[in-house]
Design an enzyme around this catalytic site. Structure first.
Site, PDB file in Angstrom:
ATOM      1  CG  HIS A   1      -2.121  -0.716   1.251  1.00 19.63           C
ATOM      2  ND1 HIS A   1      -2.592  -1.377   2.366  1.00 19.63           N
ATOM      3  CD2 HIS A   1      -3.032  -0.932   0.273  1.00 19.63           C
ATOM      4  CE1 HIS A   1      -3.742  -1.974   2.063  1.00 19.63           C
ATOM      5  NE2 HIS A   1      -4.024  -1.719   0.789  1.00 19.63           N
TER       6      HIS A   1
ATOM      7  CB  CYS B   1      -2.634   0.724   8.551  1.00 16.67           C
ATOM      8  SG  CYS B   1      -1.274   0.515   7.436  1.00 16.67           S
TER       9      CYS B   1
HETATM   10  N1  ARG Z   1      -3.812  -6.961   6.628  1.00 12.34           N
HETATM   11  C1  ARG Z   1      -4.224  -5.759   6.000  1.00 12.34           C
HETATM   12  C2  ARG Z   1      -4.169  -5.922   4.484  1.00 12.34           C
HETATM   13  O1  ARG Z   1      -3.294  -6.612   4.004  1.00 12.34           O
HETATM   14  C3  ARG Z   1      -3.339  -4.618   6.419  1.00 12.34           C
HETATM   15  C4  ARG Z   1      -3.795  -3.320   5.853  1.00 12.34           C
HETATM   16  C5  ARG Z   1      -2.887  -2.184   6.205  1.00 12.34           C
HETATM   17  N2  ARG Z   1      -3.464  -0.958   5.828  1.00 12.34           N
HETATM   18  C6  ARG Z   1      -2.806  -0.016   5.169  1.00 12.34           C
HETATM   19  N3  ARG Z   1      -3.407   1.105   4.934  1.00 12.34           N
HETATM   20  N4  ARG Z   1      -1.602  -0.161   4.749  1.00 12.34           N
HETATM   21  O2  ARG Z   1      -4.996  -5.399   3.790  1.00 12.34           O
END
Ligand code: ARG
Length: 703
Positions: free
Chosen positions: A168, A264
């Site tokens: 991300h 996050c």
């Molecule tokens: N386990 C979640 C996923 O893989 C973590 C999300 C983290 N969020 C972020 N904005 N980076 O989607």
């Protein structure tokens, strides 16, 4: 007093690592401690409450990643673009987040199904509100960016993520107040880094090291002058403080197990709207059409992989699958790229693979004047080996003199436009040159299914998988072609390196020349020197060719050879004088087979025949290659690459080298006519001559 800052969070009541959808979750399934996670979340919540109003969305059992509210959506003013999760594991969160946004008075925009966009996890506002940085490459699809630009009426800058640990955008990129940027450059491709450097001055970029990056240092929450984050190194802390921020560290390792940290776990729902900022997006799309054995020949796979590898994205609009073994398929694909530069790169490759514009939106090629003698306009289209057509005044015009790495020069004559492939140095004033990738197509015959298997490498001395029998089979095929070409009055060009002589191939190559199988020879100084040395003294680079051992003083033989030829004035005159009586060069002279020896920096002598003016030599090579039906490349990477660039597709190429890497490099022209043979070149030539003899005189061998 401006409006208070609001941040949305979700308590970790149901948080756990239940599945694996990013590399951090691997090996961590059910390994996080719920109590510790709860403590860490509460500490973070506490710190954030000191700086903003925190809203809470109700956690839902069965959706463990709902704690990561950054992925709820992307908010600007009273508009929200809801997340459309890539992974089914998180798609069930969508209705709960949607309900919260609706209950709180937001207008909700939703991406079409199958167009993933993961909210503020992949979209970060410049903290001054000037534009939106949007990520793509893992979770979010590039094609969502134009929609976001339109819905939120903001400029979107697309950044491509290339390291799956940073899946991300908010895992490796954090815009800070005052135009500062905290980020991890290796997580992005070169174009994206370039874009970042264009928009953020060096003095405002805080590039972090990997050790901090893997602790999610970029996954920070910036509220005014405060930066809230997981534990970071003292150096980084100093750097951030040096930029005028106050750093608040709070441990979040329980959430790192799921691939998330401070940022996050939050979603900022109040973002500044600047009145004079409006929608803008550099993402471009074009629709192309491909026809052929798209599946069987792997063309569609290759094309789509290429689009993604180059930083673009695609949508297959139409796929008409041919049903019979011989029927072809037709696909229409919409290709998107973050900007025109990447689009041009992708289109060049797709055109090379035979993609064309849909009939209804065919356009004329763009032409620009040659600005200076020997110089093309920027953005000129770089030619390939494939027969090319260019659209001028609504007509498709075939390009003449097809070769690789040239430009397409266009002249307007009374009889109509004439297009020719030219080297840059040959461009003249008054000519126009094709720029961009519009109005261009290559003419490919759909590979016949049987032929496709012929583009293989045959390894002889090399790996265990291939057999001598396989090399014999290729040699049979090549011998057959050589015979046919000779008998039909065709043209075979040989490019050969000195290894041909060292490996004992001289007598066999001589045989081929003597018997009319070779119509031109291309090489360098060395092959001629060693061939003549062998003819005059029986050694090649001082090694006795019969005994295979160096002779004393032999290392001087090649210089003596050069000296002898220099005394007579040329190779031909050495033959005439009755001094040179055998070998490859002797046969060339005797059979009137033209040759060109291209010089290089390392040449001893050189021989009087060696052309030390490289431009001259390149021209001569090209002239001798004209009209060739087949090129035999015998153990010379340097000259073979040169030859490959000058030769259009459709000419059969056989590349023989003991080094598989060389064979791969040379025979990988993406055209079916090239054959690579990994073997000792002397051995290859001896097999080839044997086979030709067998064809001429079938009963001699069988007796
Ligand atoms: N386990 C979640 C996923 O893989 C973590 C999300 C983290 N969020 C972020 N904005 N980076 O989607």
């Amino acid at each position: 007093m401006s409006d208070p800052i609001r941040i949305l969070m979700c308590a970790p009541e149901h948080y756990d690592v239940d599945y694996v959808i990013n590399p951090w979750m691997e090996g961590n399934v059910h390994k996080s401690s719920r109590d510790r996670a709860a403590d860490q979340w509460h500490d973070l919540h506490h710190i954030i409450k000191e700086h903003a109003i925190v809203d809470l969305v109700e956690p839902v059992k069965g959706w463990p990643d709902m704690v990561f509210t950054a992925n709820a959506g992307l908010v600007l003013g009273d508009q929200v673009v809801l997340s459309r999760f890539l992974h089914p594991e998180r798609q069930g969160e969508e209705p709960y987040f949607k309900a919260w946004f609706e209950a709180n008075g937001y207008t909700v925009h939703e991406c079409p199904p199958d167009l993933p966009f993961e909210g503020a996890g992949d979209a970060l506002f410049d903290r001054e509100g000037r534009w939106l940085w949007a990520g793509y490459g893992f979770r979010t699809e590039l094609d969502s960016h134009p929609l976001i630009a339109q819905w939120l009426d903001i400029e979107v800058l697309s950044l491509r993520l290339v390291d799956n640990r940073f899946y991300h955008l908010d895992t490796c990129f954090c815009p800070l107040k005052g135009g500062y940027l905290l980020y991890y450059p290796p997580a992005f491709d070169a174009y994206s880094n370039h874009l970042i450097e264009e928009r953020v001055p060096a003095a405002k970029r805080i590039a972090i090291a990997e050790a901090d990056a893997v602790n999610f240092a970029c996954n920070a929450v910036n509220v005014e002058d405060v930066v809230i984050m997981n534990r970071i190194s003292p150096e980084l802390q100093a750097a951030i403080e040096g930029a005028g921020f106050q750093v608040r560290q709070t441990p979040l390792n329980e959430f790192l197990k799921a691939g998330g940290a401070a940022k996050c776990l939050t979603l900022r729902t109040t973002e500044p709207i600047l009145p004079d900022v409006h929608a803008a997006v550099s993402v471009q799309s074009r629709t192309v059409q491909m026809r052929g054995h798209l599946l069987d020949a792997g063309i569609l796979n290759n094309a789509l992989d290429l689009v993604v590898e180059r930083g673009g994205s695609f949508k297959v609009l139409n796929f008409d699958l041919g049903t019979e073994r011989h029927s072809t398929s037709l696909a229409q694909v919409r290709v998107s790229a973050p900007d025109s530069e990447v689009m041009a790169e992708i289109m060049m490759e797709l055109i090379r693979m035979g993609a064309v514009e849909r009939p209804d939106d065919e356009q004329n090629a763009q032409l620009e004047d040659v600005p200076l003698v020997g110089v093309a306009p920027d953005d000129f289209y770089v030619t390939t080996i494939y027969p090319t057509e260019v659209r001028i005044n609504d007509q498709w015009v075939r390009v003449g003199n097809q070769r690789m790495d040239g430009a397409i020069a266009v002249r307007h004559t009374e009889a109509g436009p004439v297009a020719t492939c030219k080297l840059l140095r040959d461009l003249e004033l008054g000519e126009q040159v094709v720029v961009g990738t519009q109005g261009l197509r290559t003419v490919r015959k759909p590979a016949e299914r049987e032929q496709r298997t012929s583009k293989q490498e045959f390894s002889f001395m090399g790996s265990g998988v291939s057999s001598e029998r396989r090399v014999e089979l290729v040699v049979e095929q090549i011998a057959w072609d050589l015979r046919r070409i000779r008998d039909q009055g065709g043209k075979v060009v040989v490019t050969a390196g000195p290894v041909v002589i060292h490996t004992g191939g001289s007598q066999h190559l001589s045989h081929l020349i003597r018997n009319g199988y070779v119509q031109a020879l291309l090489g360098g100084n060395a092959i001629a020197v060693h061939d003549i040395e062998q003819a005059l003294m029986g050694t090649s680079l001082g090694v006795d060719m019969k005994q295979g051992v160096p002779v004393s003083g032999g290392h001087r033989h090649h210089l003596k050879t050069i000296n002898t030829v220099r005394r007579y004035g040329s190779i031909a005159q050495t033959v005439e004088a009755g001094v040179l009586t055998k070998g490859v060069m002797y046969e060339c002279v005797k059979q009137h087979v033209p040759f060109c020896l291209a010089g290089s920096i390392r040449d001893d002598g050189p021989l009087p025949d060696t052309e030390m003016d490289l431009l001259q030599a390149q021209g001569e090579y090209a002239r001798l290659l004209e009209g060739a039906d087949m090129v035999l490349m015998l153990s010379t990477m340097l000259h073979s690459i040169g030859v490959g660039n000058m030769t259009p597709a459709g000419v059969k190429m056989v590349c023989v080298d003991i080094n598989p890497a060389v064979v791969t490099k040379l025979s990988d022209r993406g055209s079916i006519e090239s054959i690579g043979v990994v073997t000792d070149v002397g051995l290859f030539l001896s097999l080839l001559v044997q086979q030709l003899e067998r064809l001429t005189n079938p009963y001699a061998v069988m007796a």
